[in-house]
Design a protein around this motif. Sequence first.
Motif, PDB file in Angstrom:
ATOM      1  N   GLY A   1      -3.016   2.998  13.963  1.00 28.80           N
ATOM      2  CA  GLY A   1      -3.850   3.462  12.864  1.00 28.80           C
ATOM      3  C   GLY A   1      -5.083   2.596  12.730  1.00 28.80           C
ATOM      4  N   PRO A   2      -6.080   3.039  11.984  1.00 23.04           N
ATOM      5  CA  PRO A   2      -7.314   2.260  11.812  1.00 23.04           C
ATOM      6  C   PRO A   2      -7.060   1.008  10.983  1.00 23.04           C
ATOM      7  CG  PRO A   2      -7.305   4.169  10.354  1.00 23.04           C
ATOM      8  CD  PRO A   2      -6.115   4.312  11.242  1.00 23.04           C
ATOM      9  N   ASN A   3      -8.029   0.103  11.004  1.00 21.15           N
ATOM     10  CA  ASN A   3      -7.933  -1.114  10.203  1.00 21.15           C
ATOM     11  C   ASN A   3      -7.774  -0.768   8.727  1.00 21.15           C
ATOM     12  OD1 ASN A   3      -8.256  -2.676  12.463  1.00 21.15           O
ATOM     13  ND2 ASN A   3     -10.462  -2.967  12.183  1.00 21.15           N
ATOM     14  N   GLY A   4      -6.866  -1.477   8.064  1.00 23.55           N
ATOM     15  CA  GLY A   4      -6.660  -1.258   6.636  1.00 23.55           C
ATOM     16  C   GLY A   4      -5.736  -0.106   6.304  1.00 23.55           C
ATOM     17  N   SER A   5      -5.103   0.485   7.307  1.00 23.06           N
ATOM     18  CA  SER A   5      -4.233   1.639   7.045  1.00 23.06           C
ATOM     19  C   SER A   5      -2.809   1.230   6.675  1.00 23.06           C
ATOM     20  CB  SER A   5      -4.198   2.556   8.280  1.00 23.06           C
ATOM     21  OG  SER A   5      -3.666   1.857   9.402  1.00 23.06           O
ATOM     22  N   GLY A   6      -2.483  -0.068   6.802  1.00 16.90           N
ATOM     23  CA  GLY A   6      -1.166  -0.541   6.367  1.00 16.90           C
ATOM     24  C   GLY A   6      -0.204  -0.897   7.479  1.00 16.90           C
ATOM     25  N   LYS A   7      -0.690  -1.026   8.718  1.00 15.27           N
ATOM     26  CA  LYS A   7       0.199  -1.359   9.833  1.00 15.27           C
ATOM     27  C   LYS A   7       0.877  -2.708   9.613  1.00 15.27           C
ATOM     28  CE  LYS A   7      -2.957  -1.197  13.011  1.00 15.27           C
ATOM     29  NZ  LYS A   7      -4.116  -0.945  12.129  1.00 15.27           N
TER      30      LYS A   7
ATOM     31  N   SER B   1       0.807  -1.226   0.000  1.00 18.96           N
ATOM     32  CA  SER B   1       0.000   0.000   0.000  1.00 18.96           C
ATOM     33  C   SER B   1       0.837   1.272   0.000  1.00 18.96           C
ATOM     34  CB  SER B   1      -0.927   0.012   1.232  1.00 18.96           C
ATOM     35  OG  SER B   1      -0.172  -0.083   2.426  1.00 18.96           O
TER      36      SER B   1
END
Length: 216
Positions: free
Chosen positions: A31-37, A13
């Motif tokens: 970070g929120p879900n889907g942010s690339g952590k 991403s």
Amino acid sequence: MYLKSIEVQGFKSFANKILFEFHNGITGIVGPNGSGKSNVADAVRWVLGEQRIRQLRGASMQDVIFSGTETRKPQGFAYVAITLDNSDHQLAIDYDQVTVARRIYRSGESEYLINGSACRLKDINELFYDTGIGKEGYSIIGQGQIDKILSGKPEDRRELFDEAAGIVKFKRRKAIAQKKLEDEKQNLVRVNDILSELEKQVGPLAKQSETENISV
């Protein structure tokens, strides 16, 4: 030794070049879900030489390259570099700072670098043996990996304990030496077979030589 930075470009991403900088102590990425952590952890595992695409949550190795969006074109390559402080020389290399990088192109070509110099995957693996940092090490615990370790086979857990005990490189060297020894044994068997065949020919050739000498 500690992780100083992670540089990512075109990996999953992360379309743009981005630099994560770390310092001594605890660093958290939130970070929120889907942010690339999770992609950050995947980037570290990938640059350390991970070849199993399932561990990176993909179907093929090209899946790690940014695939584009409605407003962004796909990238032609993925690049990740991690920089480690090696002032304690825990890594067996004569540098106080070590940067390991990996790049892959959509054509399938790839390269590994240590401090800017091209190297082999084998060199990366050997550099991190028994440090706990390698792709098989205990420093990178991905999603669901704890359950996998607890429910895995005893030999799989043994690999983790061997890494922590610092004996992996010695076991690898032993395996390589045993392989070479076995190859030499096979070569010796073939040489003995050839000698045996040649010895069988000595008698008939000697008689033939005597007959020819008598005839002369």
